[in-house]
Write a protein that holds these residues in place. Sequence first.
Motif, short mmCIF file in Angstrom:
data_model
loop_
_atom_site.label_atom_id
_atom_site.label_comp_id
_atom_site.label_asym_id
_atom_site.label_seq_id
_atom_site.Cartn_x
_atom_site.Cartn_y
_atom_site.Cartn_z
N PHE A 75 71.22 -1.66 -31.98
CA PHE A 75 72.66 -1.59 -31.75
C PHE A 75 72.97 -1.71 -30.26
O PHE A 75 72.32 -1.10 -29.43
CB PHE A 75 73.23 -0.26 -32.25
CG PHE A 75 73.16 -0.10 -33.75
CD1 PHE A 75 73.35 -1.18 -34.59
CD2 PHE A 75 72.93 1.14 -34.31
CE1 PHE A 75 73.29 -1.04 -35.96
CE2 PHE A 75 72.87 1.30 -35.68
CZ PHE A 75 73.06 0.22 -36.50
N ARG A 76 74.01 -2.48 -30.00
CA ARG A 76 74.58 -2.49 -28.67
C ARG A 76 76.02 -1.98 -28.72
O ARG A 76 76.43 -1.14 -27.94
CB ARG A 76 74.55 -3.90 -28.07
CG ARG A 76 75.06 -3.95 -26.62
CD ARG A 76 75.00 -5.37 -26.07
NE ARG A 76 75.87 -6.27 -26.78
CZ ARG A 76 77.18 -6.40 -26.53
NH1 ARG A 76 77.75 -5.68 -25.57
NH2 ARG A 76 77.92 -7.26 -27.22
N THR A 77 76.76 -2.49 -29.72
CA THR A 77 78.15 -2.06 -29.89
C THR A 77 78.34 -1.10 -31.05
O THR A 77 79.40 -0.50 -31.19
CB THR A 77 79.05 -3.28 -30.14
OG1 THR A 77 78.74 -3.85 -31.42
CG2 THR A 77 78.85 -4.33 -29.06
N GLY A 78 77.32 -0.95 -31.90
CA GLY A 78 77.46 -0.13 -33.10
C GLY A 78 78.03 -0.87 -34.28
O GLY A 78 78.11 -0.33 -35.39
N LEU A 79 78.44 -2.13 -34.08
CA LEU A 79 79.07 -2.90 -35.15
C LEU A 79 78.16 -3.98 -35.71
O LEU A 79 78.57 -4.78 -36.56
CB LEU A 79 80.37 -3.54 -34.63
CG LEU A 79 81.42 -2.57 -34.10
CD1 LEU A 79 82.63 -3.34 -33.58
CD2 LEU A 79 81.83 -1.57 -35.17
N GLU A 80 76.90 -4.01 -35.25
CA GLU A 80 75.96 -5.00 -35.74
C GLU A 80 75.52 -4.66 -37.17
O GLU A 80 75.29 -3.50 -37.50
CB GLU A 80 74.72 -5.08 -34.83
CG GLU A 80 75.00 -5.55 -33.41
CD GLU A 80 75.42 -4.44 -32.47
OE1 GLU A 80 75.58 -4.70 -31.27
OE2 GLU A 80 75.61 -3.28 -32.96
N ASN A 81 75.42 -5.69 -38.02
CA ASN A 81 74.89 -5.54 -39.38
C ASN A 81 75.57 -4.39 -40.12
O ASN A 81 74.91 -3.48 -40.66
CB ASN A 81 73.38 -5.31 -39.34
CG ASN A 81 72.64 -6.45 -38.69
OD1 ASN A 81 72.92 -7.62 -38.95
ND2 ASN A 81 71.68 -6.13 -37.82
N LEU A 82 76.89 -4.43 -40.17
CA LEU A 82 77.64 -3.38 -40.84
C LEU A 82 77.30 -3.34 -42.33
O LEU A 82 77.01 -4.37 -42.94
CB LEU A 82 79.14 -3.61 -40.68
CG LEU A 82 79.74 -3.31 -39.30
CD1 LEU A 82 81.17 -3.82 -39.23
CD2 LEU A 82 79.69 -1.83 -38.99
N PRO A 83 77.33 -2.16 -42.95
CA PRO A 83 77.12 -2.07 -44.40
C PRO A 83 78.23 -2.79 -45.15
O PRO A 83 79.30 -3.07 -44.60
CB PRO A 83 77.14 -0.56 -44.67
CG PRO A 83 77.91 0.02 -43.53
CD PRO A 83 77.60 -0.85 -42.35
#
Length: 369
Positions: A75-83
């Motif tokens: 993660f960098r932004t926390g929004l990568e590969n969202l469920p």
Amino acid sequence: MSNNRHFPLLPIVIIAVIIAITIAVILWFKPNDSGVDALPMTTTANSNDGELDLTNMAGSNNSVSTSSNQDNAGFRTGLENLPRSLQGTDVDGEIIIDENKQLVVTEGLRRLFDYFLSALGEEDEAIIYTRVQSYIRNHTPEPAASQAMTIFDQYVAYLKAIPDIENRYGNLQLQATENGELDLNVVAQQKQDVAKLRQQHFEKATITAFFGAEDEYDDYSIEMVKINQNQQLSDAQKQAAKQDYISRMPDNTTKANLTQQANLNELMSRTEQMRDRGATVEELYSMRRELVGAPAAARLAQLDQEDANFDQRFNQYQAQKQRLLSQTNDKAQAQNQINQIEQQLFNDAERKRLAGYAAVQQQKMSNTN
């Protein structure tokens, strides 16, 4: 799982005894934070129903190594590969800081936490914790970022503790409401226990920001139940008591929402009464203008015209449909002709309403008979 997560003080099993106005208010309105001279980031996300299981969620970084988890998750932004449940949505909530880069706690921060927590069950708790940390640190400077993470730890601990109270008082209410009424003494004790729990986990300012509006709605709901259960009051006196309670509330978004909803319920009630006694279009418009203003009254008058036009076409459709079904033994041919009539009389959106509208009309006829 609702991204705008709430833990209402009134147990779910007894919500049915609360008047429809209260349920509608709670579901329809959410307070919006405004007027903060800061750096807002506010977006919205879709809702998903479910339950939180926070048994193993990290509290104060004790069970999660945040640096290693962040590296492992990439993660960098926390929004990568969202469920899946969060894919295609915008982040709900906000992070607001002041001119000194201090965190300004708002109800929107709670909604931000709930947005990521709504994926519990799809993702491991440690991954969600790391998502939140990555998102906050990517969007927020210090010391606000660390302050937000501290509150997130507190919030998770609170969410882990609240089900014990809800379950305990939910069972008490099951025993107390066999006569169909809400035990307000049980509700009051539950409110006290929840307040104590919040004081154990949060500072006063955070409690106000996270739960202030929710508490106002809860207090309103309880007062409405109390008024409804007062058998010494007539219906008119109950209505007056409800209006008096709202009038004495502080002037804020909650009061504005409740006032609007009260006006809408009064509007529907008076509209039905006036129609039953054959009120004219002009009389309806005058009453509506008094309650909701001229623009809304004009829109309602236009809707009346559209509804009347639909009713006329629906009655024409039903008459032709019954005639075709009674005059031919070829049901397939009759249905083809009925489909053609539908296309002639209704647009695509209206055709989707036909089955449900017919059922409502049939129910009205049954009630009349």
